[in-house]
Design a protein around this motif. Structure first.
Motif, short mmCIF file in Angstrom:
data_model
loop_
_atom_site.label_atom_id
_atom_site.label_comp_id
_atom_site.label_asym_id
_atom_site.label_seq_id
_atom_site.Cartn_x
_atom_site.Cartn_y
_atom_site.Cartn_z
N LEU A 145 0.83 -1.20 0.00
CA LEU A 145 0.00 0.00 0.00
C LEU A 145 0.87 1.26 0.00
O LEU A 145 0.60 2.20 -0.76
CB LEU A 145 -0.93 0.00 1.21
CG LEU A 145 -1.83 1.20 1.37
CD1 LEU A 145 -2.88 1.23 0.27
CD2 LEU A 145 -2.48 1.19 2.72
N LEU A 146 1.91 1.28 0.81
CA LEU A 146 2.80 2.44 0.85
C LEU A 146 3.52 2.64 -0.48
O LEU A 146 3.71 3.77 -0.92
CB LEU A 146 3.81 2.30 1.98
CG LEU A 146 3.26 2.57 3.38
CD1 LEU A 146 4.32 2.26 4.42
CD2 LEU A 146 2.78 3.99 3.50
N GLN A 147 3.92 1.56 -1.13
CA GLN A 147 4.57 1.67 -2.43
C GLN A 147 3.60 2.23 -3.47
O GLN A 147 3.98 3.07 -4.29
CB GLN A 147 5.10 0.32 -2.89
CG GLN A 147 5.80 0.39 -4.22
CD GLN A 147 6.25 -0.98 -4.70
OE1 GLN A 147 5.85 -2.00 -4.15
NE2 GLN A 147 7.06 -0.99 -5.73
N SER A 148 2.36 1.79 -3.42
CA SER A 148 1.36 2.29 -4.35
C SER A 148 1.10 3.79 -4.12
O SER A 148 1.03 4.57 -5.09
CB SER A 148 0.06 1.51 -4.17
OG SER A 148 -0.96 2.05 -4.94
N ILE A 149 0.97 4.18 -2.87
CA ILE A 149 0.76 5.60 -2.55
C ILE A 149 1.96 6.43 -2.97
O ILE A 149 1.82 7.50 -3.56
CB ILE A 149 0.44 5.78 -1.06
CG1 ILE A 149 -0.91 5.17 -0.73
CG2 ILE A 149 0.49 7.24 -0.66
CD1 ILE A 149 -1.22 5.08 0.75
N TRP A 150 3.17 5.94 -2.68
CA TRP A 150 4.40 6.64 -3.05
C TRP A 150 4.47 6.84 -4.57
O TRP A 150 4.82 7.90 -5.06
CB TRP A 150 5.61 5.87 -2.55
CG TRP A 150 6.90 6.58 -2.77
CD1 TRP A 150 7.73 6.44 -3.84
CD2 TRP A 150 7.51 7.55 -1.93
NE1 TRP A 150 8.82 7.25 -3.71
CE2 TRP A 150 8.72 7.95 -2.54
CE3 TRP A 150 7.16 8.11 -0.72
CZ2 TRP A 150 9.55 8.89 -1.97
CZ3 TRP A 150 8.01 9.04 -0.16
CH2 TRP A 150 9.18 9.41 -0.78
N GLY A 151 4.14 5.78 -5.33
CA GLY A 151 4.18 5.88 -6.79
C GLY A 151 3.17 6.88 -7.33
O GLY A 151 3.44 7.57 -8.30
N ARG A 152 2.01 6.96 -6.71
CA ARG A 152 0.99 7.90 -7.18
C ARG A 152 1.34 9.34 -6.81
O ARG A 152 1.10 10.26 -7.60
CB ARG A 152 -0.37 7.55 -6.61
CG ARG A 152 -0.94 6.31 -7.23
CD ARG A 152 -2.26 5.96 -6.66
NE ARG A 152 -2.68 4.67 -7.14
CZ ARG A 152 -3.91 4.28 -7.24
NH1 ARG A 152 -4.88 5.10 -6.89
NH2 ARG A 152 -4.19 3.09 -7.71
#
Length: 85
Positions: free
Chosen positions: A74-81
């Motif tokens: 989830l953190l990687q997804s948020i970071w990428g967005r």
């Protein structure tokens, strides 16, 4: 600046996941819990405490691993967005 923010975030997430795991051996606050919250015990290892009485206590390490994986994903997804990587 993005790299420093990312490193700080990584250290905070690592510390939180390490505290939830069974390997936390530091006793940094008193028995009354962190900031007066009894559920934030000084010896960590919170996942088995949360699973106690549910019948899933034997799977605490597996639950911790799956939860850690989901949090990091989830953190990687948020970071990428946020940073459009």
């Amino acid at each position: 600046m993005k790299r420093i923010f990312g490193l700080i975030l990584a250290v905070l997430v690592f510390t939180a996941l390490f505290y939830l795991s069974r390997y936390w051996s530091f006793s940094l606050w008193g028995r009354e819990g962190l900031l007066g919250f009894n559920w934030l015990r000084p010896q960590g290892n919170l996942v088995p405490v949360w699973l106690r009485g549910s019948g899933y206590g034997a799977f605490a390490i597996l639950a911790w691993a799956v939860g850690a994986f989901l949090i990091l994903t989830l953190l990687q997804s948020i970071w990428g967005r946020v940073f459009k990587e």
